[in-house]
Write a protein that holds these residues in place. Structure first.
Motif, mmCIF file in Angstrom:
data_model
loop_
_atom_site.group_PDB
_atom_site.id
_atom_site.type_symbol
_atom_site.label_atom_id
_atom_site.label_comp_id
_atom_site.label_asym_id
_atom_site.label_seq_id
_atom_site.Cartn_x
_atom_site.Cartn_y
_atom_site.Cartn_z
ATOM 1 N N ARG A 3 1.115 -1.031 -0.120
ATOM 2 C CA ARG A 3 -0.122 -0.209 0.366
ATOM 3 C C ARG A 3 0.668 1.236 -0.082
ATOM 4 O O ARG A 3 2.242 1.121 0.732
ATOM 5 C CB ARG A 3 -0.915 0.262 1.221
ATOM 6 C CG ARG A 3 -0.144 0.399 2.455
ATOM 7 C CD ARG A 3 -0.934 0.011 3.973
ATOM 8 N NE ARG A 3 -0.345 0.205 4.999
ATOM 9 C CZ ARG A 3 -0.004 1.420 5.566
ATOM 10 N NH1 ARG A 3 0.403 2.332 4.935
ATOM 11 N NH2 ARG A 3 1.400 1.368 6.733
ATOM 12 N N ALA A 4 0.213 2.157 -0.179
ATOM 13 C CA ALA A 4 0.773 3.451 -0.373
ATOM 14 C C ALA A 4 1.945 3.534 0.765
ATOM 15 O O ALA A 4 0.573 3.328 1.512
ATOM 16 C CB ALA A 4 0.435 4.894 -1.313
ATOM 17 N N SER A 5 3.032 4.631 1.923
ATOM 18 C CA SER A 5 2.816 5.139 3.277
ATOM 19 C C SER A 5 1.664 6.013 3.223
ATOM 20 O O SER A 5 1.638 6.553 2.783
ATOM 21 C CB SER A 5 3.758 5.385 3.136
ATOM 22 O OG SER A 5 3.953 6.775 2.316
ATOM 23 N N ARG A 6 1.199 5.975 4.953
ATOM 24 C CA ARG A 6 0.636 7.096 5.495
ATOM 25 C C ARG A 6 2.171 7.702 5.897
ATOM 26 O O ARG A 6 2.663 7.401 6.850
ATOM 27 C CB ARG A 6 -0.581 6.256 6.886
ATOM 28 C CG ARG A 6 -1.471 5.986 5.448
ATOM 29 C CD ARG A 6 -2.625 5.371 6.227
ATOM 30 N NE ARG A 6 -2.233 4.018 6.539
ATOM 31 C CZ ARG A 6 -2.535 2.797 7.229
ATOM 32 N NH1 ARG A 6 -3.200 3.010 5.854
ATOM 33 N NH2 ARG A 6 -2.267 1.827 7.662
ATOM 34 N N PRO A 7 0.826 9.369 6.589
ATOM 35 C CA PRO A 7 2.408 9.959 7.377
ATOM 36 C C PRO A 7 2.889 9.005 7.741
ATOM 37 O O PRO A 7 3.990 9.259 9.620
ATOM 38 C CB PRO A 7 1.949 11.220 8.023
ATOM 39 C CG PRO A 7 0.445 11.018 7.055
ATOM 40 C CD PRO A 7 0.108 9.929 6.312
ATOM 41 N N GLN A 8 1.860 8.770 9.354
ATOM 42 C CA GLN A 8 2.307 7.596 10.505
ATOM 43 C C GLN A 8 3.495 6.731 10.300
ATOM 44 O O GLN A 8 3.552 6.344 11.441
ATOM 45 C CB GLN A 8 0.495 7.459 11.561
ATOM 46 C CG GLN A 8 -0.018 6.242 10.799
ATOM 47 C CD GLN A 8 -1.211 7.075 9.927
ATOM 48 O OE1 GLN A 8 -0.939 8.302 9.234
ATOM 49 N NE2 GLN A 8 -2.207 6.518 9.488
ATOM 50 N N ASP A 9 3.374 6.075 9.211
ATOM 51 C CA ASP A 9 4.304 5.099 9.145
ATOM 52 C C ASP A 9 5.557 5.946 9.109
ATOM 53 O O ASP A 9 6.836 4.883 9.295
ATOM 54 C CB ASP A 9 3.926 4.418 7.591
ATOM 55 C CG ASP A 9 2.877 3.900 7.231
ATOM 56 O OD1 ASP A 9 2.433 3.702 8.411
ATOM 57 O OD2 ASP A 9 2.412 4.148 5.930
ATOM 58 N N ASP A 46 10.156 12.973 2.349
ATOM 59 C CA ASP A 46 9.508 14.276 1.722
ATOM 60 C C ASP A 46 9.416 13.938 0.480
ATOM 61 O O ASP A 46 8.003 15.131 -0.534
ATOM 62 C CB ASP A 46 9.995 14.767 3.101
ATOM 63 C CG ASP A 46 9.933 15.357 3.999
ATOM 64 O OD1 ASP A 46 9.377 13.891 4.689
ATOM 65 O OD2 ASP A 46 10.505 16.583 4.792
ATOM 66 N N ARG A 49 7.356 9.223 -3.675
ATOM 67 C CA ARG A 49 5.936 8.458 -3.851
ATOM 68 C C ARG A 49 6.993 7.213 -3.137
ATOM 69 O O ARG A 49 7.774 6.158 -3.318
ATOM 70 C CB ARG A 49 5.654 8.186 -4.912
ATOM 71 C CG ARG A 49 5.290 9.216 -5.926
ATOM 72 C CD ARG A 49 5.154 8.756 -7.086
ATOM 73 N NE ARG A 49 5.980 9.004 -8.081
ATOM 74 C CZ ARG A 49 5.832 7.728 -8.725
ATOM 75 N NH1 ARG A 49 4.426 7.004 -9.817
ATOM 76 N NH2 ARG A 49 7.829 7.541 -9.588
ATOM 77 N N TRP A 51 5.901 3.301 -1.539
ATOM 78 C CA TRP A 51 4.733 2.044 -0.621
ATOM 79 C C TRP A 51 5.647 0.797 0.178
ATOM 80 O O TRP A 51 6.985 0.742 0.189
ATOM 81 C CB TRP A 51 4.685 1.487 -1.785
ATOM 82 C CG TRP A 51 4.312 1.936 -3.409
ATOM 83 C CD1 TRP A 51 2.923 2.366 -3.311
ATOM 84 C CD2 TRP A 51 4.665 2.778 -4.005
ATOM 85 N NE1 TRP A 51 2.239 2.333 -4.684
ATOM 86 C CE2 TRP A 51 3.262 3.369 -5.422
ATOM 87 C CE3 TRP A 51 5.932 3.240 -4.317
ATOM 88 C CZ2 TRP A 51 3.909 4.038 -6.247
ATOM 89 C CZ3 TRP A 51 5.921 4.390 -5.541
ATOM 90 C CH2 TRP A 51 4.908 4.428 -6.218
ATOM 91 N N GLU A 54 2.800 -4.637 3.981
ATOM 92 C CA GLU A 54 2.593 -4.812 5.773
ATOM 93 C C GLU A 54 1.782 -5.852 5.629
ATOM 94 O O GLU A 54 1.379 -6.388 5.026
ATOM 95 C CB GLU A 54 1.632 -3.269 5.811
ATOM 96 C CG GLU A 54 0.720 -3.431 7.333
ATOM 97 C CD GLU A 54 -0.467 -1.935 7.429
ATOM 98 O OE1 GLU A 54 -0.172 -1.796 8.866
ATOM 99 O OE2 GLU A 54 -1.086 -2.163 6.701
#
Length: 144
Positions: A3-9, A46, A49, A51, A54
């Motif tokens: 999946r695409a990463s999220r800020p909390q990752d 930053d 892109r 991924w 998980e």
């Protein structure tokens, strides 16, 4: 699951990078990797892109693309050899077009990994952070 990463990752991504870098690049002084963590966030992550792979709520690996440059592909050391890196690299290839990356010459397992996945070795350059030699590696998709 990919999946695409999220800020909390981000904290877990940096942890994976550090653990894998310390293991795969044991020819570089460990302090180099500890000091480079913040640069990793600002210089690559930053602007990339990203991924993640998980499994059961735990991140096992990640890859970061900046345009056609594969800036990072790292898997937790205790989870390597289980197809995580392969899955991440397949996602990078599916983004289309050519891919380029740099791999430390001394990191023979990584060089073999990329060659197995269709990358070729180009020029040898000096890594600006460590001074160690790196291969510029390239993947050009076949035109069918």
């Amino acid at each position: 699951m990919l999946r695409a990463s999220r800020p909390q990752d981000m904290e877990e991504i940096v942890e994976i990078w550090l653990l894998a870098s310390l293991q795969a690049h044991d020819f570089v002084d460990a302090s180099c990797w500890w000091q480079a963590q913040e640069e990793l966030r600002t210089r690559y992550l930053d602007h990339a892109r990203i991924w993640v792979f998980e499994e059961r709520g735990e991140l096992l690996g990640f890859m970061a693309l900046v345009d056609d440059f594969l800036a990072a592909l790292f898997v937790r050391p205790d989870r390597q050899g289980r197809g995580v890196g392969h899955a991440l690299l397949q996602e990078a290839k599916q983004q289309g077009g050519e891919l380029h990356t740099r791999v430390f010459v001394e990191n023979e397992p990584a060089v073999r990994f990329y060659r197995r996945h269709g990358f070729t070795v180009g020029d040898e350059v000096s890594d600006p952070l460590t001074g160690h030699p790196q291969y510029q590696m390239h993947f050009i998709p076949s035109r069918s």
